[in-house]
Design a protein around this motif. Sequence first.
Motif, PDB file in Angstrom:
ATOM      1  N   GLY A   3       0.817  -1.203   0.000  1.00  0.00           N
ATOM      2  CA  GLY A   3       0.000   0.000   0.000  1.00  0.00           C
ATOM      3  C   GLY A   3       0.850   1.251   0.000  1.00  0.00           C
ATOM      4  N   VAL A   4       0.167   2.367  -0.141  1.00  0.00           N
ATOM      5  CA  VAL A   4       0.805   3.670  -0.265  1.00  0.00           C
ATOM      6  C   VAL A   4       0.554   4.480   0.995  1.00  0.00           C
ATOM      7  CG1 VAL A   4       0.758   5.811  -1.611  1.00  0.00           C
ATOM      8  CG2 VAL A   4       0.480   3.626  -2.761  1.00  0.00           C
ATOM      9  N   SER A   5       1.573   5.192   1.427  1.00  0.00           N
ATOM     10  CA  SER A   5       1.393   6.129   2.540  1.00  0.00           C
ATOM     11  C   SER A   5       1.462   7.545   1.980  1.00  0.00           C
ATOM     12  CB  SER A   5       2.445   5.908   3.621  1.00  0.00           C
ATOM     13  OG  SER A   5       3.738   6.067   3.083  1.00  0.00           O
ATOM     14  N   ILE A   6       0.613   8.401   2.540  1.00  0.00           N
ATOM     15  CA  ILE A   6       0.467   9.763   2.015  1.00  0.00           C
ATOM     16  C   ILE A   6       0.558  10.766   3.163  1.00  0.00           C
ATOM     17  CG2 ILE A   6      -1.097  11.362   0.831  1.00  0.00           C
ATOM     18  CD1 ILE A   6      -2.254   8.871  -0.591  1.00  0.00           C
ATOM     19  N   PHE A   7       1.323  11.829   2.935  1.00  0.00           N
ATOM     20  CA  PHE A   7       1.351  12.950   3.874  1.00  0.00           C
ATOM     21  C   PHE A   7       0.576  14.079   3.229  1.00  0.00           C
ATOM     22  CE2 PHE A   7       2.750  16.936   5.574  1.00  0.00           C
ATOM     23  CZ  PHE A   7       2.841  16.695   6.930  1.00  0.00           C
ATOM     24  N   THR A   8      -0.462  14.558   3.898  1.00  0.00           N
ATOM     25  CA  THR A   8      -1.213  15.685   3.377  1.00  0.00           C
ATOM     26  C   THR A   8      -0.913  16.930   4.210  1.00  0.00           C
ATOM     27  OG1 THR A   8      -3.398  16.563   2.787  1.00  0.00           O
ATOM     28  CG2 THR A   8      -3.332  14.972   4.588  1.00  0.00           C
ATOM     29  N   ALA A   9      -0.365  17.926   3.548  1.00  0.00           N
ATOM     30  CA  ALA A   9       0.005  19.176   4.197  1.00  0.00           C
ATOM     31  C   ALA A   9      -1.158  20.150   4.049  1.00  0.00           C
ATOM     32  CB  ALA A   9       1.276  19.746   3.580  1.00  0.00           C
ATOM     33  N   SER A  10      -2.217  19.870   4.762  1.00  0.00           N
ATOM     34  CA  SER A  10      -3.423  20.693   4.736  1.00  0.00           C
ATOM     35  C   SER A  10      -3.504  21.480   6.040  1.00  0.00           C
ATOM     36  CB  SER A  10      -4.653  19.794   4.599  1.00  0.00           C
ATOM     37  OG  SER A  10      -5.830  20.508   4.870  1.00  0.00           O
ATOM     38  N   TRP A  11      -3.950  22.713   5.945  1.00  0.00           N
ATOM     39  CA  TRP A  11      -4.114  23.537   7.140  1.00  0.00           C
ATOM     40  C   TRP A  11      -5.373  23.166   7.915  1.00  0.00           C
ATOM     41  CZ3 TRP A  11      -0.553  26.900   8.932  1.00  0.00           C
ATOM     42  CH2 TRP A  11       0.502  27.200   8.071  1.00  0.00           C
ATOM     43  N   GLY A  12      -6.149  22.243   7.393  1.00  0.00           N
ATOM     44  CA  GLY A  12      -7.463  21.928   7.940  1.00  0.00           C
ATOM     45  C   GLY A  12      -7.522  21.458   9.375  1.00  0.00           C
ATOM     46  N   GLN A  13      -6.415  21.009   9.935  1.00  0.00           N
ATOM     47  CA  GLN A  13      -6.446  20.550  11.318  1.00  0.00           C
ATOM     48  C   GLN A  13      -5.413  21.246  12.206  1.00  0.00           C
ATOM     49  OE1 GLN A  13      -8.579  18.178  13.180  1.00  0.00           O
ATOM     50  NE2 GLN A  13      -9.631  19.247  11.541  1.00  0.00           N
ATOM     51  N   LEU A  14      -4.833  22.317  11.726  1.00  0.00           N
ATOM     52  CA  LEU A  14      -3.829  22.992  12.552  1.00  0.00           C
ATOM     53  C   LEU A  14      -4.423  23.545  13.845  1.00  0.00           C
ATOM     54  CD1 LEU A  14      -1.357  24.721  10.134  1.00  0.00           C
ATOM     55  CD2 LEU A  14      -0.996  22.751  11.592  1.00  0.00           C
ATOM     56  N   GLU A  15      -5.707  23.816  13.831  1.00  0.00           N
ATOM     57  CA  GLU A  15      -6.369  24.257  15.058  1.00  0.00           C
ATOM     58  C   GLU A  15      -7.356  23.196  15.529  1.00  0.00           C
ATOM     59  OE1 GLU A  15      -7.960  28.140  14.252  1.00  0.00           O
ATOM     60  OE2 GLU A  15      -6.009  28.914  13.705  1.00  0.00           O
ATOM     61  N   GLY A  16      -7.130  21.948  15.110  1.00  0.00           N
ATOM     62  CA  GLY A  16      -8.005  20.854  15.516  1.00  0.00           C
ATOM     63  C   GLY A  16      -9.438  21.121  15.119  1.00  0.00           C
ATOM     64  N   LYS A  17     -10.347  20.823  16.011  1.00  0.00           N
ATOM     65  CA  LYS A  17     -11.775  21.006  15.701  1.00  0.00           C
ATOM     66  C   LYS A  17     -12.165  22.477  15.591  1.00  0.00           C
ATOM     67  CE  LYS A  17     -12.778  20.090  20.522  1.00  0.00           C
ATOM     68  NZ  LYS A  17     -13.232  19.080  21.429  1.00  0.00           N
ATOM     69  N   TYR A  18     -11.259  23.386  15.944  1.00  0.00           N
ATOM     70  CA  TYR A  18     -11.553  24.819  15.861  1.00  0.00           C
ATOM     71  C   TYR A  18     -11.002  25.457  14.593  1.00  0.00           C
ATOM     72  CZ  TYR A  18     -12.622  23.851  20.689  1.00  0.00           C
ATOM     73  OH  TYR A  18     -13.154  23.301  21.823  1.00  0.00           O
ATOM     74  N   SER A  19     -10.547  24.642  13.639  1.00  0.00           N
ATOM     75  CA  SER A  19     -10.033  25.168  12.370  1.00  0.00           C
ATOM     76  C   SER A  19     -11.138  25.920  11.642  1.00  0.00           C
ATOM     77  CB  SER A  19      -9.528  24.021  11.489  1.00  0.00           C
ATOM     78  OG  SER A  19      -8.372  23.446  12.050  1.00  0.00           O
ATOM     79  N   ASN A  20     -10.750  26.850  10.765  1.00  0.00           N
ATOM     80  CA  ASN A  20     -11.775  27.602  10.040  1.00  0.00           C
ATOM     81  C   ASN A  20     -12.522  26.677   9.087  1.00  0.00           C
ATOM     82  OD1 ASN A  20     -11.049  27.986   7.139  1.00  0.00           O
ATOM     83  ND2 ASN A  20      -9.218  28.917   8.009  1.00  0.00           N
ATOM     84  N   MET A  21     -13.743  27.022   8.806  1.00  0.00           N
ATOM     85  CA  MET A  21     -14.649  26.155   8.061  1.00  0.00           C
ATOM     86  C   MET A  21     -14.103  25.796   6.677  1.00  0.00           C
ATOM     87  SD  MET A  21     -17.397  24.417   8.296  1.00  0.00           S
ATOM     88  CE  MET A  21     -18.216  25.101   9.713  1.00  0.00           C
ATOM     89  N   GLY A  22     -13.547  26.756   5.962  1.00  0.00           N
ATOM     90  CA  GLY A  22     -13.034  26.476   4.622  1.00  0.00           C
ATOM     91  C   GLY A  22     -11.907  25.455   4.641  1.00  0.00           C
ATOM     92  N   ASP A  23     -10.917  25.657   5.526  1.00  0.00           N
ATOM     93  CA  ASP A  23      -9.799  24.721   5.626  1.00  0.00           C
ATOM     94  C   ASP A  23     -10.276  23.348   6.086  1.00  0.00           C
ATOM     95  OD1 ASP A  23      -7.941  26.577   4.779  1.00  0.00           O
ATOM     96  OD2 ASP A  23      -7.286  27.128   6.791  1.00  0.00           O
ATOM     97  N   LEU A  24     -11.225  23.336   6.996  1.00  0.00           N
ATOM     98  CA  LEU A  24     -11.770  22.074   7.510  1.00  0.00           C
ATOM     99  C   LEU A  24     -12.488  21.289   6.408  1.00  0.00           C
ATOM    100  CD1 LEU A  24     -12.044  20.404  10.065  1.00  0.00           C
ATOM    101  CD2 LEU A  24     -14.105  21.685  10.606  1.00  0.00           C
ATOM    102  N   ILE A  25     -13.280  21.969   5.597  1.00  0.00           N
ATOM    103  CA  ILE A  25     -14.001  21.303   4.502  1.00  0.00           C
ATOM    104  C   ILE A  25     -13.010  20.717   3.498  1.00  0.00           C
ATOM    105  CG2 ILE A  25     -15.475  21.744   2.491  1.00  0.00           C
ATOM    106  CD1 ILE A  25     -17.055  23.697   4.352  1.00  0.00           C
ATOM    107  N   ILE A  26     -11.975  21.470   3.163  1.00  0.00           N
ATOM    108  CA  ILE A  26     -10.958  20.972   2.230  1.00  0.00           C
ATOM    109  C   ILE A  26     -10.273  19.743   2.826  1.00  0.00           C
ATOM    110  CG2 ILE A  26      -8.731  21.478   1.142  1.00  0.00           C
ATOM    111  CD1 ILE A  26      -9.745  24.428   0.922  1.00  0.00           C
ATOM    112  N   PHE A  27      -9.880  19.830   4.100  1.00  0.00           N
ATOM    113  CA  PHE A  27      -9.210  18.711   4.768  1.00  0.00           C
ATOM    114  C   PHE A  27     -10.088  17.464   4.752  1.00  0.00           C
ATOM    115  CE2 PHE A  27      -8.479  16.210   8.638  1.00  0.00           C
ATOM    116  CZ  PHE A  27      -7.147  15.866   8.450  1.00  0.00           C
ATOM    117  N   GLU A  28     -11.345  17.614   5.144  1.00  0.00           N
ATOM    118  CA  GLU A  28     -12.247  16.464   5.194  1.00  0.00           C
ATOM    119  C   GLU A  28     -12.455  15.860   3.806  1.00  0.00           C
ATOM    120  OE1 GLU A  28     -15.788  17.645   7.321  1.00  0.00           O
ATOM    121  OE2 GLU A  28     -14.740  17.545   9.236  1.00  0.00           O
ATOM    122  N   ALA A  29     -12.551  16.693   2.777  1.00  0.00           N
ATOM    123  CA  ALA A  29     -12.722  16.190   1.414  1.00  0.00           C
ATOM    124  C   ALA A  29     -11.490  15.403   0.965  1.00  0.00           C
ATOM    125  CB  ALA A  29     -13.000  17.342   0.454  1.00  0.00           C
ATOM    126  N   VAL A  30     -10.307  15.906   1.289  1.00  0.00           N
ATOM    127  CA  VAL A  30      -9.073  15.204   0.920  1.00  0.00           C
ATOM    128  C   VAL A  30      -9.000  13.864   1.640  1.00  0.00           C
ATOM    129  CG1 VAL A  30      -6.541  15.266   1.118  1.00  0.00           C
ATOM    130  CG2 VAL A  30      -7.779  17.263   0.252  1.00  0.00           C
TER     131      VAL A  30
END
Length: 169
Positions: A3-30
């Motif tokens: 299998g493949v391992s992937i590192f995603t450098a998304s800002w979507g979780q830098l503030e955990g559950k308090y991340s901004n909505m746009g970054d969170l939506i992108i992170f969850e979609a990825v």
Amino acid sequence: MNGVSIFTASWGQLEGKYSNMGDLIIFEAVIRMLRSMPGVREIYCYSGDVEYTDRKYGVSSQNPFKVKGLLKTVRNIRRADIVLLGGGELIQTKSSFLYLIANLAPGMLSILFKRKCLAIGAGIADSKEISGIGKVLARFVLNRIEKVCVRDRASLQNGLALGLKREKV
């Protein structure tokens, strides 16, 4: 281990559950997209709340704002088969030069560790919002990764004006 391992450098979780909505939506979609792909073994990412992120998304995250977490983040990038940059506005220095450095660092490390790297949904600001050294750095990194998928037509035009190779975008 297959299998493949992937590192995603998304800002979507830098503030955990308090991340901004746009970054969170992108992170969850990825994460959803990666989970739907056969053969994905491990997903690594950033998080300001490691326990929350790992539990909620079933990933292996590290907090890059702590020395130990930063070192583990570098290790995870080295372990990854593929590094994903983005999405969101990656290329700009208007808010801070350090913002550009943070966005491009995983790409720089992927080049150093000879890992495949792709930018996904990348926003590229116009030249007035990027410093001279920022343009040089962005051009250097983005022209050396596999592909840059931009988020909109303006980012495509801005990337080409920045000096990105058309075949990379």
